[in-house]
Design a protein around this motif. Structure first.
Motif, PDB file in Angstrom:
ATOM      1  N   ALA A 183       9.627  -9.055  10.342  1.00 15.01           N
ATOM      2  CA  ALA A 183       8.208  -8.693  10.393  1.00 15.01           C
ATOM      3  C   ALA A 183       7.958  -7.528   9.442  1.00 15.01           C
ATOM      4  N   GLN A 184       6.723  -7.445   8.935  1.00 17.63           N
ATOM      5  CA  GLN A 184       6.309  -6.368   8.029  1.00 17.63           C
ATOM      6  C   GLN A 184       7.262  -6.220   6.842  1.00 17.63           C
ATOM      7  N   LYS A 185       7.637  -7.352   6.267  1.00 15.85           N
ATOM      8  CA  LYS A 185       8.597  -7.335   5.167  1.00 15.85           C
ATOM      9  C   LYS A 185       8.059  -6.611   3.934  1.00 15.85           C
ATOM     10  N   GLU A 186       6.729  -6.549   3.805  1.00 13.62           N
ATOM     11  CA  GLU A 186       6.185  -5.857   2.641  1.00 13.62           C
ATOM     12  C   GLU A 186       6.401  -4.349   2.734  1.00 13.62           C
ATOM     13  N   ASP A 187       6.551  -3.841   3.948  1.00 12.61           N
ATOM     14  CA  ASP A 187       6.771  -2.407   4.144  1.00 12.61           C
ATOM     15  C   ASP A 187       8.231  -2.072   4.427  1.00 12.61           C
ATOM     16  N   PHE A 188       8.895  -2.943   5.188  1.00 11.32           N
ATOM     17  CA  PHE A 188      10.268  -2.670   5.596  1.00 11.32           C
ATOM     18  C   PHE A 188      11.203  -3.726   5.007  1.00 11.32           C
ATOM     19  N   PHE A 189      12.010  -3.286   4.081  1.00 14.74           N
ATOM     20  CA  PHE A 189      13.014  -4.146   3.458  1.00 14.74           C
ATOM     21  C   PHE A 189      14.259  -3.305   3.231  1.00 14.74           C
ATOM     22  N   PHE A 190      15.371  -3.967   3.036  1.00 15.15           N
ATOM     23  CA  PHE A 190      16.635  -3.243   2.897  1.00 15.15           C
ATOM     24  C   PHE A 190      17.382  -3.753   1.681  1.00 15.15           C
ATOM     25  N   ARG A 196      19.956  11.362   2.946  1.00 13.67           N
ATOM     26  CA  ARG A 196      19.948  12.731   2.398  1.00 13.67           C
ATOM     27  C   ARG A 196      19.540  12.764   0.923  1.00 13.67           C
ATOM     28  N   PRO A 197      18.349  12.301   0.535  1.00 13.33           N
ATOM     29  CA  PRO A 197      17.320  11.754   1.433  1.00 13.33           C
ATOM     30  C   PRO A 197      17.345  10.226   1.437  1.00 13.33           C
ATOM     31  N   PRO A 198      16.774   9.608   2.471  1.00 16.09           N
ATOM     32  CA  PRO A 198      16.592   8.151   2.437  1.00 16.09           C
ATOM     33  C   PRO A 198      15.555   7.798   1.376  1.00 16.09           C
ATOM     34  N   LEU A 199      15.789   6.713   0.665  1.00 16.20           N
ATOM     35  CA  LEU A 199      14.965   6.400  -0.503  1.00 16.20           C
ATOM     36  C   LEU A 199      13.878   5.366  -0.237  1.00 16.20           C
ATOM     37  N   ASP A 200      13.821   4.816   0.969  1.00 15.79           N
ATOM     38  CA  ASP A 200      12.758   3.865   1.286  1.00 15.79           C
ATOM     39  C   ASP A 200      12.465   3.933   2.781  1.00 15.79           C
ATOM     40  N   LYS A 201      11.467   3.184   3.212  1.00 16.54           N
ATOM     41  CA  LYS A 201      11.011   3.267   4.604  1.00 16.54           C
ATOM     42  C   LYS A 201      12.082   2.814   5.589  1.00 16.54           C
TER      43      LYS A 201
END
Length: 220
Positions: A183-190, A196-201
């Protein structure tokens, strides 16, 4: 048997927590929004501009309820806990085992086996609940790889080998992690793990959840 208790997460900015008898009271804009008996809680996590009375801090410390303060975005700031009592003989034995390669490997193997088994179960659940997902073949391959990892862990008694199997299993799991997001693949993808730091949502969410998990582990 240890009873699992709840954790109170306070995210309302400007909230003020105080003690009323045997309860924790959460006030927002001078209105009581929540009351919880202290005996139902194992920890309190405060995000951002959340304040707490000294009396409540002392009360939580006395009752063994850990308090963690995080920024509004989930970065760990500080932790408050009361006196910790322990069994000296138990601690000495734990240090002895930590210096014993065979005992260390035995404990590490048990922990890693549980981790790999849980990862395999998560992958199998996705295949069962979402049989039409993209990358289903890759997920099945990862399941088989985790089963092979469990077989290898059953045979190994060397700590470095346990670490190697754990690393390979983690690589297999994260190689198909994007397929588990349905779900919400447009916002959450891997794409890959970053911190340190994380580079995406998605990595930001993972780091945030690891922070919450660490609070619960330390409160156990």
């Amino acid at each position: 048997m240890k009873k699992l208790l709840n954790t109170l997460y306070v995210t309302s900015q400007g909230a003020y927590l105080n003690k009323e008898g045997e309860t924790i009271t959460v006030n927002v804009e001078r209105e009581v929004r929540l009351r919880l008996p202290i005996h139902t809680l194992a920890g309190v996590v405060c995000f951002g501009n959340v304040m707490m009375s000294p009396f409540l801090m002392g009360f939580c410390a006395e009752r063994g309820v850990r308090i963690s303060f995080l920024t509004e975005y989930g970065k760990f700031l500080a932790r408050i806990e009361g006196p910790v009592s322990g069994n000296v003989l138990l601690r000495r034995q734990q240090y002895r085992w930590a210096d014993d390669p065979d005992k260390s490997a035995e404990i590490a193997r048990a922990v890693v086996m549980a981790k790999v088994a849980n990862c395999r179960t998560s992958l199998q659940r996705v295949l069962r609940d979402h049989s039409d997902i993209d990358g289903g073949t890759a997920v099945k391959t990862a399941v088989n790889a985790h089963e092979s990892s469990l077989s290898m862990l059953m045979k190994t008694t060397v700590l470095d080998s346990v670490r190697g199997v754990e690393g390979d299993a983690a690589r297999q799991y994260f190689s198909v992690f994007d397929h588990l997001i349905v779900a919400q693949k447009e916002d959450f993808f891997f794409r890959e793990r970053s911190r340190r730091p994380p580079l995406d949502k998605m990595n930001a969410l993972l780091s945030f959840l690891y922070t919450l998990l660490m609070h619960d582990v330390r409160s156990a």
